[in-house]
Design an enzyme around this catalytic site. Structure first.
Site, PDB file in Angstrom:
ATOM      1  N   HIS A 414       0.768  -1.030  -0.117  1.00 54.10           N
ATOM      2  CA  HIS A 414       0.094  -0.055   0.011  1.00 54.10           C
ATOM      3  C   HIS A 414       0.891   1.385   0.004  1.00 54.10           C
ATOM      4  CE1 HIS A 414      -2.225   3.170   2.035  1.00 54.10           C
ATOM      5  NE2 HIS A 414      -3.268   2.937   1.168  1.00 54.10           N
ATOM      6  N   GLY A 680      -5.384  -7.006 -12.723  1.00 53.15           N
ATOM      7  CA  GLY A 680      -4.834  -6.617 -11.656  1.00 53.15           C
ATOM      8  C   GLY A 680      -3.471  -7.212 -11.224  1.00 53.15           C
ATOM      9  N   ASP A 683      -3.066  -8.899  -7.123  1.00 52.55           N
ATOM     10  CA  ASP A 683      -3.914  -9.936  -6.844  1.00 52.55           C
ATOM     11  C   ASP A 683      -3.925 -11.257  -7.544  1.00 52.55           C
ATOM     12  OD1 ASP A 683      -4.548  -8.647  -4.490  1.00 52.55           O
ATOM     13  OD2 ASP A 683      -6.601  -8.137  -5.148  1.00 52.55           O
ATOM     14  N   CYS A 730      -3.395  -2.932 -15.010  1.00 51.79           N
ATOM     15  CA  CYS A 730      -3.027  -1.708 -14.100  1.00 51.79           C
ATOM     16  C   CYS A 730      -2.138  -1.775 -13.002  1.00 51.79           C
ATOM     17  CB  CYS A 730      -4.615  -1.138 -13.518  1.00 51.79           C
ATOM     18  SG  CYS A 730      -5.496  -2.330 -12.603  1.00 51.79           S
TER      19      CYS A 730
END
Length: 791
Positions: A414, A680, A683, A730
């Site tokens: 993050h 993604g 993940d 992305c």
């Protein structure tokens, strides 16, 4: 001999002022050969006169002009690509005029006699007549062909060099610089091939700082193309010009190389592990190269950019190319002598901790160490945030930070992702590289964060900070790409700042930023307290800012993807959120939207989207559904959106985050409900490999380049394209790993979405890959895939 009308001139007949005759590259090779004693592989150059004769005698000149008339907008990448491809095909289809072909043939035979080899291997290098002039840096916009043999083949390669005058990037650049397409001519330098065991580049000035006290040498195994292209991370050496001592070296893992084949052409091969980590040059070779660089700089009287190679047959070092360095050479020389006082005490730097350079940049200031998340509200504007790890609800504090340093985390955590999007210098994972930042850095301590190199220093190191404040050296040319390059963005307040970047739109706008930065409250709490309009209006305003800054480019907003633990941190969240043992794999994404417990909150998001599109009139806003596990979920969510007035149409697209293996395996069924996918990769890699991406213990396994992940991506692209759906990605991986970007472009991905700091470099990398693919298509000699990527 009349040099003005000759078809071919030998290197020892040329000087650097002969740019108009043979272009920048060929004239420079001539200057090195005729006027210096550095070793240069011998050869000859076809002339600009020969190029113009080719254009005139074949009738191409008028046909090219006519075709160029249809190029009324070079910003239209599809039109640019189509027009340039037509022109290159026209050139390659023509036969070389007999007298020009004969001149090349005779010169090639003569070259063989001069060097004592029959049918020698050569490199054929394009050299544009406008190349390397002070106001027109065309270098590298045309093509080079290595390990070529035989007169007929060389004649064809010269013609292909001619065709490369009209690559997309060269054509675009000429338009932007105001050059007439038909006044630029092309020469082909035909130069003896160095059988490079190792090769690379060197500069007589530091490209970042402009410091000219050192010579920078970079090299890797095999031919030098992989160093120039950035395919490998080369070894790096600094040599002090004054005392000729190696002052710094960095030996990297050079795991692949491009090598010549015995019968012609080149091939990529894997370097054995022990050799990959070995120093590519001996210290004596480094110093020999540095001496050549000093001689060349002295001769030219300016900073120089050179290419070199070490021949595998006898270990001899060769200078393959030299040209004036095109940025710092134009700037007024600053005094970098020993008498000039430095900006800070650079000789006594105490390193406090080291970590992963997650978001580049430098900053200095007061450290604010936060152990307990409840203390985050005490964080003040301009401090440096030092903590174990950040969380989504920390974003308001992170926006105030000059820099961020964390104990844990990797390049996809993050803190890394948010810092890159906010443009804040960030170092993560100090525990894995040295020791925990939270115990090594004292609260209130003045520190300097060099996030470009992953180092935290004690005190304020002024020259490190000053480097970050230097303005850009020159206006950058950003090429047009067929593969769209989008940008990831979270904070709407940064849309105007980053909207000027040469991206094709926003490929991922994270809605969570607006909740944590501006709303702070759980959506169901807002509904219960009669303040639904706060959520709708705040969400809509954030989206509007981005859509307005980027218009008419598309903006894809990802619908909310908080985990239950993150929702619980919003005001009032405790009442509505379950306690899940694994929130990462729990109640998140699509599974919330149709759940009766959450549906009213989801409708607030849809109301905000409608407000932006219908009331504000920004039809460039599209949406993306995250973490959608089943086809039935996709059907439920898209039906819900349609019931609320958001129906898929020509100007309203719904994308699906492809981040779960089921999205890939059942893509043929998901296709029915969406217009496209955005991979993604964070993940997806985690779920394909069964590996928690935030767990340092298994971090060595987590790798987006894993064959299983690449097979999944290739399969998705193929299945999506069969039904006319688009595919994007992305995650940050394409901007971090050039080889993954290469794989994606070759696999036909429609777009790549990267963080703001990587937009320009990714555009350039994609453009280079697309040019390589077009060239491979023309020549039929592209490298084959070394792995089976079929599922």
């Amino acid at each position: 001999m009349n040099r003005e009308t000759a078809y071919v001139l030998w290197f020892d007949e040329l000087k650097r002022e002969d740019v108009a005759l043979v272009g920048g590259k060929s004239s420079s090779l001539g200057e090195l050969t005729s006027s210096t004693s550095v070793p240069v592989p011998y050869g000859f150059a076809t002339t600009a006169h020969g190029y113009r004769e080719f254009m005139s005698k074949t009738g191409l000149e008028s046909r090219i002009k006519e075709t160029l008339d249809s190029l009324d907008d070079v910003e239209n990448s599809a039109l640019l690509r189509d027009v340039c491809a037509k022109i290159r095909a026209m050139i390659c289809a023509e036969e070389m005029p007999a007298d020009l072909a004969e001149a090349i043939r005779v010169s090639y035979e003569e070259l063989g006699k001069k060097v004592g080899e029959k049918d020698p291997f050569v490199a054929v290098r394009s050299s544009a007549t406008a190349e390397d002039l002070p106001d027109a840096s065309f270098a590298g916009q045309q093509d080079t062909y290595l390990n070529v043999r035989g007169a007929d083949t060389i004649i064809e390669k010269v013609k292909e060099c001619y065709a490369s005058t009209f690559t997309d990037r060269a054509t675009y650049y000429r338009v932007k610089q105001g050059f007439d397409h038909m006044t630029v001519a092309l020469s082909a330098a035909v130069q003896m091939m160095v059988f490079s065991k190792a090769a690379g580049v060197m500069f007589t000035v530091d490209l970042v700082t402009g410091d000219d006290n050192n010579i920078l040498i970079e090299g890797s195994w095999g031919l030098g193309e992989y160093v120039v292209q950035g395919t490998v991370t080369p070894d790096n050496f600094h040599v002090n010009k004054h005392d000729m001592v190696i002052t710094d070296r960095m030996i990297n893992d050079k795991h692949i190389r491009l090598v010549r084949k015995a019968d012609g052409d080149c091939i990529e091969e894997v370097v054995p592990a022990d050799e990959a980590r070995a120093q590519v040059l001996s210290d004596a070779q480094v110093l020999e190269l540095a001496d050549y660089a000093k001689q060349i700089e002295k001769h030219y009287g300016c900073y120089m950019d050179m290419e070199w190679g070490v021949d595998e047959r006898d270990g001899k070092l060769w200078i393959l190319q030299a040209r004036p360095e095109t940025v710092w050479s134009r700037k007024e020389k600053s005094d970098t002598s020993a008498e000039t006082p430095s900006l800070g005490d650079t000789g006594n730097r105490e390193i406090v901790v080291k970590g992963l350079p997650a978001s580049p940049g430098n900053a200095a200031g007061k450290a604010h160490v936060i152990i307990d998340p409840s203390d985050i509200d005490d964080f003040k504007e301009g401090e440096i945030l030092v903590t174990a790890m950040t969380a989504p609800d920390w974003v308001p504090a992170m926006k105030k930070a000059k820099a961020i340093v964390t104990d844990a985390g990797g390049m996809t955590c993050h803190a890394s992702i948010v810092s890159r999007e906010l443009g804040i210098p960030c170092i993560v994972g100090t525990k894995s590289r040295s020791q925990e930042a939270t115990t090594s850095i004292k609260d209130g301590q003045m520190i300097t964060v060099d996030a470009t190199n992953g180092i935290v220093y004690d005190g304020v190191i002024e020259d490190v900070v000053k480097k970050a404040e230097q303005p850009a050296a020159a206006t950058e040319y950003i090429p047009v790409t067929g593969t769209k390059v989008y940008m990831n963005l979270g904070d709407p307040d940064l849309a105007e700042k980053y909207g000027v970047l040469p991206c094709d739109g926003i490929g991922l706008m994270r809605e969570e930023f607006i909740w944590t930065t501006f709303i702070h409250e759980h959506p169901l709490h807002l509904i219960e307290t009669g303040r639904s309009d706060v959520a709708v209006n705040t969400l809509a305003e954030g989206m509007r800012k981005v859509c307005q800054a980027l218009a008419p480019r598309q903006v894809v907003v990802r619908l909310s993807d908080f985990k239950s633990s993150e929702y619980r941190d919003l005001k009032g969240g405790d009442k509505y959120e379950p306690h899940e043992s694994s929130a990462l794999l729990g109640w998140r994404g699509a599974s919330r939207y149709y759940d009766p417990k959450y549906l009213p909150a989801f409708k607030l998001e849809l109301e905000a989207i409608k407000k932006v599109r219908n009331e504000y009139g920004f039809k460039n806003l599209q949406v993306m559904i995250p973490f959608c596990r089943t086809v039935q979920e996709a059907e439920l969510v898209t039906n819900l959106m349609a019931q609320e007035g958001l129906v898929r149409s020509a100007d309203f697209k719904i994308w699906l985050m492809a981040e779960i293996p089921s999205n890939i395996i059942l893509a043929d069924q998901f296709n029915k409900y969406v217009d496209g996918y955005s991979i993604g990769s964070n993940d997806l890699t985690m779920l394909v490999l069964g590996c928690d991406r935030d767990n340092e213990t298994v971090q060595h396994i987590y790798d987006e380049r894993n064959l299983a992940v690449r097979r999944a991506i290739r399969h998705l692209i193929e299945v999506a394209h069969k039904d006319g759906k688009t595919v994007s990605i992305c995650g940050q991986a394409p901007s971090v790993y050039p080889e993954l970007c290469d794989f994606l472009v070759k696999s036909g991905i429609d777009s790549i979405s990267v963080n703001p700091d990587a937009v320009k470099s990714t555009k350039k990398m994609v453009a280079q890959l697309e040019q390589r693919m077009m060239l491979d298509a023309v020549t039929g000699r592209g490298r084959q895939e070394s792995e089976d990527l079929t599922w």
